[in-house]
Design an enzyme around this catalytic site. Structure first.
Site, PDB file in Angstrom:
ATOM      1  N   LYS A 132       0.884  -1.149   0.147  1.00 37.68           N
ATOM      2  CA  LYS A 132      -0.127  -0.039   0.077  1.00 37.68           C
ATOM      3  C   LYS A 132       0.792   1.189  -0.107  1.00 37.68           C
ATOM      4  O   LYS A 132       0.469   2.306  -0.486  1.00 37.68           O
ATOM      5  CB  LYS A 132      -0.900   0.082   1.296  1.00 37.68           C
ATOM      6  CG  LYS A 132      -1.939  -1.113   0.943  1.00 37.68           C
ATOM      7  CD  LYS A 132      -3.118  -1.185   2.068  1.00 37.68           C
ATOM      8  CE  LYS A 132      -4.063  -2.082   1.417  1.00 37.68           C
ATOM      9  NZ  LYS A 132      -3.859  -3.644   1.725  1.00 37.68           N
TER      10      LYS A 132
HETATM   11  C1  LIG Z   1      -4.383  -4.636   1.251  1.00 38.22           C
HETATM   12  C2  LIG Z   1      -3.717  -6.008   1.284  1.00 38.22           C
HETATM   13  C3  LIG Z   1      -4.029  -6.993   0.289  1.00 38.22           C
HETATM   14  C4  LIG Z   1      -5.180  -6.878  -0.673  1.00 38.22           C
HETATM   15  O1  LIG Z   1      -5.050  -5.934  -1.580  1.00 38.22           O
HETATM   16  P1  LIG Z   1      -6.334  -5.412  -2.464  1.00 38.22           P
HETATM   17  O2  LIG Z   1      -5.996  -4.185  -3.349  1.00 38.22           O
HETATM   18  O3  LIG Z   1      -7.361  -4.827  -1.748  1.00 38.22           O
HETATM   19  O4  LIG Z   1      -6.922  -6.693  -3.377  1.00 38.22           O
HETATM   20  C5  LIG Z   1      -3.234  -8.027   0.279  1.00 38.22           C
HETATM   21  N1  LIG Z   1      -1.792  -7.946   0.965  1.00 38.22           N
HETATM   22  C6  LIG Z   1      -1.647  -7.228   1.739  1.00 38.22           C
HETATM   23  C7  LIG Z   1      -0.484  -7.355   2.715  1.00 38.22           C
HETATM   24  C8  LIG Z   1      -2.432  -5.990   1.792  1.00 38.22           C
HETATM   25  O5  LIG Z   1      -2.045  -4.989   2.836  1.00 38.22           O
END
Ligand SMILES: *Cc1c(COP(=O)(O)O)cnc(C)c1O
Length: 467
Positions: free
Chosen positions: A112
């Site tokens: 993120k």
């Molecule tokens: C947010 C997250 C996901 C999922 O990603 P999306 O974009 O919501 O599909 C997977 N792994 C981790 C570690 C995350 O923080």
């Protein structure tokens, strides 16, 4: 570049306005009206360039004239200077034709950061230029909150209020949020669960009259969850960068993505639509498998939330799936609105033609908790890599669901194993050390307030605590 709503009943916006908003007024999500295209020669030209240069070339068409080139280059440069690896998102070979794309070298150790480090800087740039103040209100079960806080900590024109469920996030996750002591960062521990926190955030966006009532008239409420287009846009870059590094456009590439809200995978789909040759996307889910059920059984329905070892993938509804549905229905916003109205009642079925279109490109695979532990052990034994539990779902899905061994498969590593030590320890390992910049996290001073799960109390708090 103009952006339109997936539900067809909102005015089109430019990039700046779309970044400064949340959902479209008709409840839909914004998508670019026209998807920019790269020729094979333009893609081939990107091979070997620094990540920041690829980022500029991929994102520029989406930004249009909203930011001048020099400023945009500077923002991109500052954004990725916060990453702990000079390749930003390094590719590691795991085995014959299977690679790991490490997306976790940012400040909070999850993918993120790639988007939220950029989003914070874009928001600051636009708000400063307009002479406006912005307020972010967000709910988090862990990763989004810390990444958003890190992305906004230096923003003069923004206050960020992050609600997390009190005592229900891990100590590392909480401390990544609460030890950031800048004046504009506000952590609220809600006496309730994630859904209580999320419901208050949604209510605040749906009815913004509290801003006037609390003397915040003229303040903009901004969403930083993955409905914000800028987050999707920033993630398109690493699909293109990894693809050209492994031979695109001269040969196709396959990707496997640990998925929840589908923001990450939607970015991959956009890269494909822009011209990157992708032969297959594998959607990996944990036991919260709405995406897998939809694709494999056309069972597009809600089920109760399950707490798993991969908590950042614990969701009931995948909000960004709506954007893919809009594409699969050929841009028929009315059909999408009807389908989602049915889904809001509990369950819906996707029509044959759009479902067939999805199945031509996407496969899916669901991994339960016992399997996550088994995969962490197996991957370590076979490749030497210690995977985090989210990435573990992807590793298994990539091996089980890949269509073709001769096409390079890239599995996205979405978090660093140190961030989810519980699963690593349960898999039988001593643990995973935190990277250098996070050493001392457990001793740092924390700041947060505990509030009841009452909307009026939270809104009053927001009004009283802006810096
Ligand atoms: C947010 C997250 C996901 C999922 O990603 P999306 O974009 O919501 O599909 C997977 N792994 C981790 C570690 C995350 O923080």
């Amino acid at each position: 570049m103009r952006y339109i709503s997936t539900r067809g009943n909102s005015p089109a916006l430019n990039f700046e306005d779309v970044v400064l908003t949340g959902l479209a007024p008709d409840g839909g999500l914004y998508l670019p009206e026209i998807i920019p295209q790269f020729s094979a020669a333009e893609l081939a030209d990107m091979a070997g360039l620094p990540y920041t240069e690829i980022a500029f070339r991929v994102m520029k068409p989406f930004v249009g004239d909203c930011i001048d080139d020099d400023t945009f280059r500077r923002i991109i440069h500052d954004t990725y200077a916060t990453f702990g690896h000079d390749a930003v998102v390094p590719l590691k070979q795991l085995s014959h034709n299977h690679w790991l794309l490490e997306l976790f070298h940012g400040p909070t150790l999850a993918f993120k950061d790639v988007a939220l480090q950029l989003l914070g800087r874009l928001l600051e740039h636009f708000l400063a230029r307009r002479g406006e103040k912005g307020v972010i209100i967000g709910a988090t079960s862990g990763d989004t909150g810390s990444a958003a806080i890190e992305g906004c900590r230096a923003c003069e024109h923004l206050d960020i209020f992050i609600l997390h469920p009190n005592k229900r996030v891990s100590a590392v996750q909480r401390r990544q949020m609460t030890t950031v002591l800048a004046d504009n960062i506000h952590n609220i521990a809600i006496e309730g669960d994630f859904d209580d926190a999320q419901a208050m955030v949604k209510a605040s966006f749906a009815d913004q009259s509290f801003l006037d009532r609390e003397g915040l008239g003229g303040t903009r409420l901004i969403a930083v969850n993955s409905i914000n287009w800028a987050r999707i846009m920033a993630q398109i870059v690493y699909y293109v960068a990894a693809g050209v590094a492994l031979g695109a456009p001269h040969r196709p590439i396959a990707f496997t993505v640990p998925s929840a809200n589908f923001g990450n995978l939607l970015a991959g789909y956009m890269a494909y639509r822009m011209g990157l040759p992708v032969s297959q996307f594998v959607i990996a889910t944990n036991a919260n498998d709405i995406l897998h059920r939809t694709l494999s059984d056309n069972d597009f329905s809600r089920r109760a939330l399950q707490a798993t070892l991969a908590p950042s993938m614990d969701i009931v509804v995948s909000s960004n799936f709506e954007r893919l549905l809009f594409e699969a229905y050929g841009g028929d916003a009315q059909a999408v609105a009807d389908l989602l109205a049915q889904f809001a009642d509990g369950a819906a079925r996707i029509d044959d033609a759009p479902l067939a279109a999805l199945r031509a490109l996407f496969s899916s695979y669901s991994v339960d908790d016992d399997t996550i532990l088994e995969v962490i052990r197996e991957a370590q034994e076979h490749t030497g890599e210690l995977l985090d539990p989210h990435t573990a779902t992807g590793y298994r899905a990539a091996i089980r669901a890949r269509a073709d061994d001769t096409t390079p498969m890239i599995t996205l590593a979405t978090a660093h194993p140190a961030k989810f030590e519980e699963a690593v320890v349960r898999a039988g390992f001593a643990g995973a050390p935190l990277p250098e910049h996070m050493q001392g996290l457990m001793e740092r001073e924390e700041r947060f307030d505990v509030l009841p799960a009452e909307l009026a109390v939270v809104q009053q708090y927001v009004a009283d605590h802006r810096h």
